[in-house]
Motif scaffolding. Structure first.
Motif, PDB file in Angstrom:
ATOM      1  N   ASN A 180       0.805  -1.230   0.000  1.00 15.24           N
ATOM      2  CA  ASN A 180       0.000   0.000   0.000  1.00 15.24           C
ATOM      3  C   ASN A 180       0.840   1.283   0.000  1.00 15.24           C
ATOM      4  OD1 ASN A 180      -2.400  -1.564   0.097  1.00 15.24           O
ATOM      5  ND2 ASN A 180      -2.304  -1.627   2.334  1.00 15.24           N
ATOM      6  N   THR A 181       2.124   1.161  -0.306  1.00 15.74           N
ATOM      7  CA  THR A 181       2.954   2.367  -0.462  1.00 15.74           C
ATOM      8  C   THR A 181       3.298   2.550  -1.930  1.00 15.74           C
ATOM      9  OG1 THR A 181       5.024   1.153  -0.115  1.00 15.74           O
ATOM     10  CG2 THR A 181       3.966   2.087   1.829  1.00 15.74           C
ATOM     11  N   ILE A 182       3.396   3.808  -2.356  1.00 13.77           N
ATOM     12  CA  ILE A 182       3.698   4.123  -3.749  1.00 13.77           C
ATOM     13  C   ILE A 182       5.015   4.894  -3.856  1.00 13.77           C
ATOM     14  CG2 ILE A 182       2.916   5.359  -5.809  1.00 13.77           C
ATOM     15  CD1 ILE A 182       0.052   4.861  -4.884  1.00 13.77           C
ATOM     16  N   LYS A 183       5.151   5.941  -3.071  1.00 13.94           N
ATOM     17  CA  LYS A 183       6.346   6.776  -3.145  1.00 13.94           C
ATOM     18  C   LYS A 183       7.530   6.066  -2.491  1.00 13.94           C
ATOM     19  CE  LYS A 183       3.807  11.160  -2.989  1.00 13.94           C
ATOM     20  NZ  LYS A 183       3.619  12.431  -2.239  1.00 13.94           N
ATOM     21  N   ASP A 184       8.736   6.376  -3.018  1.00 12.02           N
ATOM     22  CA  ASP A 184       9.959   5.782  -2.471  1.00 12.02           C
ATOM     23  C   ASP A 184      10.109   6.101  -0.984  1.00 12.02           C
ATOM     24  OD1 ASP A 184      10.547   4.693  -4.890  1.00 12.02           O
ATOM     25  OD2 ASP A 184      12.209   6.049  -5.372  1.00 12.02           O
ATOM     26  N   ASP A 240      23.626   3.149  -0.271  1.00 17.02           N
ATOM     27  CA  ASP A 240      25.035   2.897   0.024  1.00 17.02           C
ATOM     28  C   ASP A 240      25.185   2.543   1.493  1.00 17.02           C
ATOM     29  OD1 ASP A 240      26.263   3.669  -2.547  1.00 17.02           O
ATOM     30  OD2 ASP A 240      25.516   5.669  -2.047  1.00 17.02           O
ATOM     31  N   TYR A 241      26.155   1.701   1.784  1.00 22.15           N
ATOM     32  CA  TYR A 241      26.500   1.366   3.160  1.00 22.15           C
ATOM     33  C   TYR A 241      27.592   2.339   3.616  1.00 22.15           C
ATOM     34  CZ  TYR A 241      26.894  -1.788   7.200  1.00 22.15           C
ATOM     35  OH  TYR A 241      26.855  -2.328   8.459  1.00 22.15           O
ATOM     36  N   TYR A 263      33.274   3.355  12.810  1.00 21.69           N
ATOM     37  CA  TYR A 263      32.615   2.112  13.232  1.00 21.69           C
ATOM     38  C   TYR A 263      31.095   2.261  13.358  1.00 21.69           C
ATOM     39  CZ  TYR A 263      32.691   4.486  17.764  1.00 21.69           C
ATOM     40  OH  TYR A 263      32.524   5.391  18.779  1.00 21.69           O
ATOM     41  N   ILE A 264      30.547   3.435  13.038  1.00 26.13           N
ATOM     42  CA  ILE A 264      29.106   3.650  13.144  1.00 26.13           C
ATOM     43  C   ILE A 264      28.466   3.344  11.784  1.00 26.13           C
ATOM     44  CG2 ILE A 264      27.264   5.273  13.681  1.00 26.13           C
ATOM     45  CD1 ILE A 264      29.078   4.697  16.044  1.00 26.13           C
ATOM     46  N   PRO A 265      27.674   2.260  11.666  1.00 25.87           N
ATOM     47  CA  PRO A 265      27.079   1.921  10.375  1.00 25.87           C
ATOM     48  C   PRO A 265      25.826   2.748  10.088  1.00 25.87           C
ATOM     49  CG  PRO A 265      26.447   0.287  12.004  1.00 25.87           C
ATOM     50  CD  PRO A 265      27.365   1.251  12.704  1.00 25.87           C
ATOM     51  N   ALA A 266      25.607   3.019   8.814  1.00 26.67           N
ATOM     52  CA  ALA A 266      24.420   3.761   8.383  1.00 26.67           C
ATOM     53  C   ALA A 266      24.147   3.428   6.921  1.00 26.67           C
ATOM     54  CB  ALA A 266      24.620   5.267   8.565  1.00 26.67           C
ATOM     55  N   VAL A 267      22.958   3.771   6.465  1.00 27.60           N
ATOM     56  CA  VAL A 267      22.581   3.602   5.063  1.00 27.60           C
ATOM     57  C   VAL A 267      22.307   4.988   4.482  1.00 27.60           C
ATOM     58  CG1 VAL A 267      20.918   2.618   3.441  1.00 27.60           C
ATOM     59  CG2 VAL A 267      21.556   1.347   5.506  1.00 27.60           C
ATOM     60  N   ARG A 268      22.908   5.258   3.333  1.00 31.85           N
ATOM     61  CA  ARG A 268      22.624   6.509   2.624  1.00 31.85           C
ATOM     62  C   ARG A 268      21.723   6.220   1.437  1.00 31.85           C
ATOM     63  NH1 ARG A 268      27.007  10.038  -0.793  1.00 31.85           N
ATOM     64  NH2 ARG A 268      26.914   8.134  -2.049  1.00 31.85           N
ATOM     65  N   VAL A 269      20.653   6.998   1.322  1.00 29.62           N
ATOM     66  CA  VAL A 269      19.746   6.871   0.191  1.00 29.62           C
ATOM     67  C   VAL A 269      19.673   8.224  -0.507  1.00 29.62           C
ATOM     68  CG1 VAL A 269      17.418   6.314  -0.576  1.00 29.62           C
ATOM     69  CG2 VAL A 269      18.392   5.122   1.388  1.00 29.62           C
ATOM     70  N   LEU A 270      20.020   8.239  -1.770  1.00 29.63           N
ATOM     71  CA  LEU A 270      19.948   9.460  -2.573  1.00 29.63           C
ATOM     72  C   LEU A 270      18.734   9.367  -3.487  1.00 29.63           C
ATOM     73  CD1 LEU A 270      23.730   9.798  -3.599  1.00 29.63           C
ATOM     74  CD2 LEU A 270      22.563  10.893  -1.691  1.00 29.63           C
ATOM     75  N   THR A 271      17.729  10.194  -3.212  1.00 26.68           N
ATOM     76  CA  THR A 271      16.547  10.235  -4.064  1.00 26.68           C
ATOM     77  C   THR A 271      16.604  11.488  -4.916  1.00 26.68           C
ATOM     78  OG1 THR A 271      15.162  11.479  -2.513  1.00 26.68           O
ATOM     79  CG2 THR A 271      15.264   9.086  -2.214  1.00 26.68           C
ATOM     80  N   GLN A 272      15.630  11.650  -5.796  1.00 26.70           N
ATOM     81  CA  GLN A 272      15.585  12.847  -6.634  1.00 26.70           C
ATOM     82  C   GLN A 272      15.406  14.111  -5.798  1.00 26.70           C
ATOM     83  OE1 GLN A 272      12.463  12.167  -9.492  1.00 26.70           O
ATOM     84  NE2 GLN A 272      13.828  11.117 -10.926  1.00 26.70           N
ATOM     85  N   ASP A 273      14.709  13.976  -4.669  1.00 28.39           N
ATOM     86  CA  ASP A 273      14.355  15.158  -3.896  1.00 28.39           C
ATOM     87  C   ASP A 273      15.124  15.313  -2.597  1.00 28.39           C
ATOM     88  OD1 ASP A 273      12.288  15.656  -5.809  1.00 28.39           O
ATOM     89  OD2 ASP A 273      11.006  14.215  -4.759  1.00 28.39           O
ATOM     90  N   ASP A 274      15.847  14.273  -2.185  1.00 27.68           N
ATOM     91  CA  ASP A 274      16.374  14.325  -0.824  1.00 27.68           C
ATOM     92  C   ASP A 274      17.570  13.394  -0.663  1.00 27.68           C
ATOM     93  OD1 ASP A 274      16.536  15.105   1.785  1.00 27.68           O
ATOM     94  OD2 ASP A 274      14.572  14.335   2.385  1.00 27.68           O
TER      95      ASP A 274
END
Length: 535
Positions: A180-184, A240-241, A263-274
């Motif tokens: 039921n989700t549409i937007k990224d 990206d990790y 040593y701090i893990p995170a995920v980077r997400v590059l979208t068109q807007d953010d």
């Protein structure tokens, strides 16, 4: 049994001595510690301090820089006769490093010595550190990301929340989560929410086995971060990790290639807007909100068996950081004050406060409320208090308090004096009201923040307010402060708004910060004066 005597020359009564000893006999098969982080400043004053590290002269030692231009002022001494080297630091009359409001992290202001053994040889064995950050990235990919980088799952129906059929792929599972989700952004939100709500952080490694992480509902932060990355990519969103440096670890020295810096893990997400930086193992962290201690810090982008580059985590918050209080004060003819106050928190203020409250016992919460009542003085009798939305990080965190005070009003035939006890001041919390006289640390306001108060004071209609109240506004390098009021028969409304800017400043400017935040500011009203009027 052997008895060993430790002699401390020139020691006097009242001295505090901390020491550690390690005694080895014969051949030791345990590897020696190869990295060290030594505090050289403490929360009590130190008259004399000496640190020595003796090591074989064929070992290579590297110091970590304290800032871009300087190392800790330690010295290397050659002991040619014993084929040893000595890393030595001595200090005297070292001041205590105490907590102060709006201060940088310990390692940003304190003296410390951090160093590592870069390479060594012991008999037939040898040890060499990674030569550059690309080596770190390759090693991390091999032992963490590669193990979890697969599309298969083995989940049985009913084994975990939302799964009512057997699941064999990660995409199947993620499609259920993102239904039921549409937007990224909504898909990402659903994935992170599921992980935060259903998977707890633990020290146990699952070696990248996503099925076990999901069914056991726990994993270490590296496994959880890899799972989140894989789930996001399974619905067609690139990510990206990251390994992120924290300002709590002091200056990032790019030449000091060591896991303890990244040593701090995170995920980077590059979208068109953010651009989103996600910490999926941090519960109660709003989507895309970056804790202040990671903002502006360096991160490694880990690619497939390589380092894709270094990246600076953006500064700023997606949510406004607000402490907003509403106060209903009813003063009775006999001087009894009934108080009803509600405080709402958003952004980093809410996140940091939630992290404290969730770990508190009921008794600790009670003490917290008593300490944080807006009246800093007076004989308080509690009627009730309530914490609202502690575990709902998408909602405002609310603390509601009701209490009675019976000793802040003085009634004479000529006048009535009502002590406000810190209520009509920009910031209620007493921990911010320290004097500028003995300020030790530089000033660091970690993020833009707003403190607002809406105070309504109701009093008997036969009382006439005689206090001279003015609407005022001021600003300086730290932010701006405004106060305005409206008075009617039997009622006084005061609005106070304080905005502080993200800023670093020298300690000798602390008096300017207190001009906005302290009880000694002209904006504070220590007492309200009234006269009796016949009706």
């Amino acid at each position: 049994d052997d008895i060993y005597t430790i002699i401390y020359p020139n020691i006097t009564k009242g001295s505090i001595v901390e020491y550690g000893t390690e005694i080895s006999f014969g051949v030791s098969y345990a590897p020696p510690p190869l990295d060290h982080d030594i505090n050289l400043q403490f929360d009590i004053p130190c008259e004399q301090l000496s640190f020595k590290y003796m090591y074989p002269d064929w070992w290579e030692i590297q110091l970590k820089r304290r800032n871009q231009y300087a190392y800790c002022p330690a010295e290397f001494i050659d002991d040619i006769e014993n084929k040893k080297k000595i890393l030595q630091y001595t200090g005297s009359n070292i001041p205590a490093l105490e907590w102060e409001p709006y201060s940088p992290e310990f390692k940003q202001v304190a003296t410390y010595l951090e160093f590592m053994v870069k390479n060594l040889k012991m008999g037939a064995g040898s040890f060499d550190r990674p030569s550059d950050w690309n080596d770190i990235a390759e090693e991390f990919y091999k032992y963490v990301i590669k193990k979890s980088d697969h599309k298969k799952l083995n989940l049985k129906a009913g084994s975990v929340p939302l799964v009512d059929k057997d699941i064999s792929t990660l995409k199947e599972f993620t499609d259920i989560i993102t239904k039921n989700t549409i937007k990224d952004i909504d898909k990402i939100d659903a994935i992170i929410t599921y992980i935060q709500d259903n998977i707890d952080i633990s020290s146990k490694s699952h070696d990248g086995n996503n099925s076990k992480i999901i069914t056991d509902q726990q994993g270490n932060r590296y496994d959880i971060t890899a799972l989140a990355k894989n789930m996001i990519e399974s619905v067609g969103i690139n990510s990206d990790y990251l390994l992120v440096h924290s300002e709590a670890d002091g200056y990032f020295d790019p030449d000091y290639v060591m896991h303890s810096q990244m040593y701090i893990p995170a995920v980077r997400v590059l979208t068109q807007d953010d651009t989103l930086v996600l910490f999926p193992y941090m519960k109660h962290l709003p989507l895309g909100h970056t804790p202040s201690y990671f903002q502006g810090e360096t991160a490694l982008i880990i690619g497939k068996e390589t380092l894709l580059g270094m990246w600076t985590v953006p500064k700023g918050n997606r949510l406004e950081n607000i402490d907003f209080g509403t106060y209903e004060i009813n003063i009775n003819e006999d001087g009894i004050i009934n108080v009803s106050e509600e405080k709402k928190f958003t952004g980093s203020i809410a996140y940091e406060l939630r992290e404290e409250l969730i770990e508190m016992t009921d008794d600790e919460k009670k003490k917290f409320v008593e300490k944080n009542a807006s009246y800093a003085d007076g004989d308080i009798a509690w009627d009730s208090y309530e914490f609202i939305n502690i575990d709902k990080h998408r909602e405002d965190l609310i603390i509601s308090m009701k209490y009675t005070i019976n000793n802040l009003v003085t009634i004479t035939p000529e006048e009535i004096i009502v002590q406000t006890a810190g209520l009509i001041s920009p910031i209620t919390n007493n921990k911010y009201q320290l004097s500028a006289k003995n300020r030790q640390n530089p000033i660091y306001i970690r993020y833009d923040q707003t403190f607002s108060k809406n105070i309504k004071i109701n009093y008997p209609p036969q009382w006439v307010l005689t206090s001279d109240l003015n609407d005022v506004k001021t600003e300086n390098m730290f932010g701006e402060l405004s106060k305005k009021h409206t008075a009617e028969n039997g009622s006084l409304v005061i609005d106070i708004n304080l905005i502080l800017k993200r800023l670093r400043a020298k300690k000798d400017t602390y008096s300017e910060l207190l001009d906005l935040t302290g009880n000694n500011t002209d904006f504070s009203v220590p007492a309200l004066l009234f006269e009796q009027q016949s009706i």
